[in-house]
Every structure is written in structure tokens, then in C-alpha cells.
Motif scaffolding. Sequence first.
Motif, PDB file in Angstrom:
ATOM      1  N   LYS A  63      55.295  42.902  30.929  1.00 53.70           N
ATOM      2  CA  LYS A  63      54.435  42.989  32.245  1.00 53.70           C
ATOM      3  C   LYS A  63      52.907  42.350  32.060  1.00 53.70           C
ATOM      4  CE  LYS A  63      57.635  45.995  34.785  1.00 53.70           C
ATOM      5  NZ  LYS A  63      57.414  47.346  35.562  1.00 53.70           N
ATOM      6  N   THR A  64      52.359  42.147  32.884  1.00 49.98           N
ATOM      7  CA  THR A  64      50.876  41.731  33.036  1.00 49.98           C
ATOM      8  C   THR A  64      50.093  42.801  33.955  1.00 49.98           C
ATOM      9  OG1 THR A  64      51.542  39.376  32.654  1.00 49.98           O
ATOM     10  CG2 THR A  64      49.338  39.995  33.191  1.00 49.98           C
ATOM     11  N   GLU A  65      48.942  43.096  33.491  1.00 53.83           N
ATOM     12  CA  GLU A  65      48.086  44.276  34.079  1.00 53.83           C
ATOM     13  C   GLU A  65      46.794  43.249  34.484  1.00 53.83           C
ATOM     14  OE1 GLU A  65      45.443  48.043  33.473  1.00 53.83           O
ATOM     15  OE2 GLU A  65      46.835  47.810  32.083  1.00 53.83           O
ATOM     16  N   TYR A  66      46.424  43.221  35.755  1.00 52.11           N
ATOM     17  CA  TYR A  66      45.406  42.489  36.202  1.00 52.11           C
ATOM     18  C   TYR A  66      44.276  43.585  36.503  1.00 52.11           C
ATOM     19  CZ  TYR A  66      48.690  38.893  36.990  1.00 52.11           C
ATOM     20  OH  TYR A  66      49.741  37.993  36.830  1.00 52.11           O
ATOM     21  N   GLU A  67      43.100  43.371  35.741  1.00 54.93           N
ATOM     22  CA  GLU A  67      41.985  44.228  36.035  1.00 54.93           C
ATOM     23  C   GLU A  67      40.729  43.379  36.180  1.00 54.93           C
ATOM     24  OE1 GLU A  67      40.320  46.987  32.579  1.00 54.93           O
ATOM     25  OE2 GLU A  67      42.294  47.362  32.852  1.00 54.93           O
ATOM     26  N   VAL A  68      39.712  43.868  36.943  1.00 55.83           N
ATOM     27  CA  VAL A  68      38.304  43.084  36.950  1.00 55.83           C
ATOM     28  C   VAL A  68      37.528  43.585  35.728  1.00 55.83           C
ATOM     29  CG1 VAL A  68      36.275  43.215  38.510  1.00 55.83           C
ATOM     30  CG2 VAL A  68      38.521  43.389  39.631  1.00 55.83           C
ATOM     31  N   ASP A  69      36.877  42.363  35.292  1.00 52.08           N
ATOM     32  CA  ASP A  69      36.135  42.534  34.341  1.00 52.08           C
ATOM     33  C   ASP A  69      34.947  43.618  34.359  1.00 52.08           C
ATOM     34  OD1 ASP A  69      34.787  42.319  31.889  1.00 52.08           O
ATOM     35  OD2 ASP A  69      34.399  40.008  31.858  1.00 52.08           O
ATOM     36  N   SER A  70      34.968  44.638  33.536  1.00 59.61           N
ATOM     37  CA  SER A  70      33.862  45.776  33.714  1.00 59.61           C
ATOM     38  C   SER A  70      32.436  45.072  33.282  1.00 59.61           C
ATOM     39  CB  SER A  70      34.359  47.017  33.198  1.00 59.61           C
ATOM     40  OG  SER A  70      34.642  46.749  31.773  1.00 59.61           O
ATOM     41  N   GLN A  71      32.358  44.333  32.371  1.00 55.86           N
ATOM     42  CA  GLN A  71      31.220  43.907  31.568  1.00 55.86           C
ATOM     43  C   GLN A  71      30.656  42.861  32.478  1.00 55.86           C
ATOM     44  OE1 GLN A  71      32.094  42.851  27.801  1.00 55.86           O
ATOM     45  NE2 GLN A  71      32.371  44.963  26.937  1.00 55.86           N
ATOM     46  N   ASN A  72      31.366  41.937  33.057  1.00 55.05           N
ATOM     47  CA  ASN A  72      30.714  40.972  33.746  1.00 55.05           C
ATOM     48  C   ASN A  72      31.757  40.533  34.904  1.00 55.05           C
ATOM     49  OD1 ASN A  72      29.343  38.803  34.542  1.00 55.05           O
ATOM     50  ND2 ASN A  72      30.096  37.427  32.899  1.00 55.05           N
ATOM     51  N   PRO A  73      31.736  41.563  36.183  1.00 61.06           N
ATOM     52  CA  PRO A  73      32.581  41.262  37.056  1.00 61.06           C
ATOM     53  C   PRO A  73      32.632  40.238  37.965  1.00 61.06           C
ATOM     54  CG  PRO A  73      30.791  42.983  37.812  1.00 61.06           C
ATOM     55  CD  PRO A  73      30.638  42.448  36.351  1.00 61.06           C
ATOM     56  N   GLU A  74      31.547  39.398  38.001  1.00 56.54           N
ATOM     57  CA  GLU A  74      31.332  38.139  38.995  1.00 56.54           C
ATOM     58  C   GLU A  74      31.057  37.095  38.281  1.00 56.54           C
ATOM     59  OE1 GLU A  74      29.781  38.466  43.157  1.00 56.54           O
ATOM     60  OE2 GLU A  74      28.037  37.642  42.007  1.00 56.54           O
ATOM     61  N   GLN A  75      31.720  36.007  38.460  1.00 51.46           N
ATOM     62  CA  GLN A  75      31.386  34.610  37.925  1.00 51.46           C
ATOM     63  C   GLN A  75      30.874  33.583  38.833  1.00 51.46           C
ATOM     64  OE1 GLN A  75      34.825  32.519  36.249  1.00 51.46           O
ATOM     65  NE2 GLN A  75      35.864  33.214  38.090  1.00 51.46           N
ATOM     66  N   THR A  76      29.864  32.995  38.368  1.00 51.31           N
ATOM     67  CA  THR A  76      29.325  31.970  39.055  1.00 51.31           C
ATOM     68  C   THR A  76      29.334  30.551  38.656  1.00 51.31           C
ATOM     69  OG1 THR A  76      27.368  33.594  39.588  1.00 51.31           O
ATOM     70  CG2 THR A  76      26.920  31.215  40.093  1.00 51.31           C
ATOM     71  N   VAL A  77      30.009  29.636  39.495  1.00 54.39           N
ATOM     72  CA  VAL A  77      30.266  28.467  38.961  1.00 54.39           C
ATOM     73  C   VAL A  77      29.786  27.219  39.778  1.00 54.39           C
ATOM     74  CG1 VAL A  77      32.265  26.770  38.317  1.00 54.39           C
ATOM     75  CG2 VAL A  77      32.605  29.099  38.077  1.00 54.39           C
ATOM     76  N   THR A  78      29.198  26.327  39.033  1.00 52.96           N
ATOM     77  CA  THR A  78      28.533  25.455  39.690  1.00 52.96           C
ATOM     78  C   THR A  78      29.425  24.047  39.592  1.00 52.96           C
ATOM     79  OG1 THR A  78      26.232  25.907  39.363  1.00 52.96           O
ATOM     80  CG2 THR A  78      26.608  23.642  40.084  1.00 52.96           C
ATOM     81  N   CYS A  79      29.644  23.319  40.792  1.00 54.73           N
ATOM     82  CA  CYS A  79      30.601  22.136  40.766  1.00 54.73           C
ATOM     83  C   CYS A  79      29.777  21.025  41.698  1.00 54.73           C
ATOM     84  CB  CYS A  79      31.897  22.440  41.302  1.00 54.73           C
ATOM     85  SG  CYS A  79      31.954  22.704  42.959  1.00 54.73           S
ATOM     86  N   VAL A  80      30.362  19.813  41.367  1.00 54.82           N
ATOM     87  CA  VAL A  80      29.951  18.700  41.982  1.00 54.82           C
ATOM     88  C   VAL A  80      30.626  18.176  42.964  1.00 54.82           C
ATOM     89  CG1 VAL A  80      30.479  17.219  40.019  1.00 54.82           C
ATOM     90  CG2 VAL A  80      28.607  16.491  41.570  1.00 54.82           C
ATOM     91  N   HIS A  81      30.280  17.688  43.963  1.00 54.21           N
ATOM     92  CA  HIS A  81      31.222  16.904  45.019  1.00 54.21           C
ATOM     93  C   HIS A  81      31.175  15.508  44.753  1.00 54.21           C
ATOM     94  CE1 HIS A  81      31.728  20.256  47.889  1.00 54.21           C
ATOM     95  NE2 HIS A  81      30.782  20.576  47.564  1.00 54.21           N
ATOM     96  N   SER A  82      32.161  15.042  43.781  1.00 54.17           N
ATOM     97  CA  SER A  82      32.464  13.742  43.528  1.00 54.17           C
ATOM     98  C   SER A  82      33.942  13.749  42.972  1.00 54.17           C
ATOM     99  CB  SER A  82      31.529  13.483  42.238  1.00 54.17           C
ATOM    100  OG  SER A  82      31.776  14.156  41.146  1.00 54.17           O
ATOM    101  N   LEU A  83      34.364  12.507  42.515  1.00 53.08           N
ATOM    102  CA  LEU A  83      35.687  12.290  42.037  1.00 53.08           C
ATOM    103  C   LEU A  83      35.859  12.574  40.696  1.00 53.08           C
ATOM    104  CD1 LEU A  83      36.450   8.798  43.787  1.00 53.08           C
ATOM    105  CD2 LEU A  83      37.572  10.923  44.320  1.00 53.08           C
ATOM    106  N   PHE A  84      34.649  12.526  39.923  1.00 53.36           N
ATOM    107  CA  PHE A  84      34.751  12.528  38.510  1.00 53.36           C
ATOM    108  C   PHE A  84      33.653  13.623  38.068  1.00 53.36           C
ATOM    109  CE2 PHE A  84      36.062   8.050  39.139  1.00 53.36           C
ATOM    110  CZ  PHE A  84      37.228   8.181  38.402  1.00 53.36           C
ATOM    111  N   PRO A  85      33.887  14.178  36.898  1.00 48.17           N
ATOM    112  CA  PRO A  85      32.806  15.015  36.313  1.00 48.17           C
ATOM    113  C   PRO A  85      31.637  14.424  36.079  1.00 48.17           C
ATOM    114  CG  PRO A  85      34.691  15.259  35.038  1.00 48.17           C
ATOM    115  CD  PRO A  85      34.611  14.232  36.111  1.00 48.17           C
ATOM    116  N   HIS A  86      30.188  14.894  36.625  1.00 42.86           N
ATOM    117  CA  HIS A  86      29.006  14.308  36.355  1.00 42.86           C
ATOM    118  C   HIS A  86      27.991  15.374  36.077  1.00 42.86           C
ATOM    119  CE1 HIS A  86      29.888  10.413  38.142  1.00 42.86           C
ATOM    120  NE2 HIS A  86      30.349  10.992  38.921  1.00 42.86           N
TER     121      HIS A  86
END
Length: 105
Positions: A63-86
Amino acid sequence: MAIAISPRILLKRILIGTLAALALTYCGDYFFLHLRMLHPKPADPFETLKALRVLAIPEKNGKTEYEVDSQNPEQTVTCVHSLFPHSSYSPCWYVKPRINQPIPM
């Protein structure tokens, strides 16, 4: 009178045409992104997404246990509104469906 084109030449022309279309699409996407960077809006062309970091920890019984990361509970990701990575950012259409997926351990 029809002119016969060998399959090899036809395949070569299709390949060159496809590569040219892909290159033109990437260049257009790049220039449109830089045009939008001149007059940015709050979430355009770059957007910052926040989500919980959920870890998927496999157990001995299969089985798999799901747990919130206690050291770094939140992640921030920046993305770009385009078709390709830039600018080293992935496109938002790729990031948004995957940001909430658990991180396998």
C-alpha cells in the motif's frame, strides 16, 4: 502527365516541412511571449502556483501512505503561459495538472 516523386524524396520533404513548421511555431511563441512581457498583467505571461507537497511513501504490504512534507509543506512553482518552455519555466498547461500529484519516495 503526372510526375512521379520517389517515396524517399516525399518523406524528406514532409520531414523538412514539419521541422520548418515547428521552428516557426516556436519562434512565434517566443516573440509573442516577449511582447506580453513588455506589458505584463498579474498572471500573464508568468504565473506563480502554490500547492501542498504530498509525499507518497510505499509500505511493505504494497500500500501507499500519503503524508504532507513536514520540512517543506508548501511548494511554489512558476510557470509561463505559452506553448513551449521559455526562460527555464515550464508551460502552465503542463504544470497545472501535475502540481497536486504526490511525490513518490
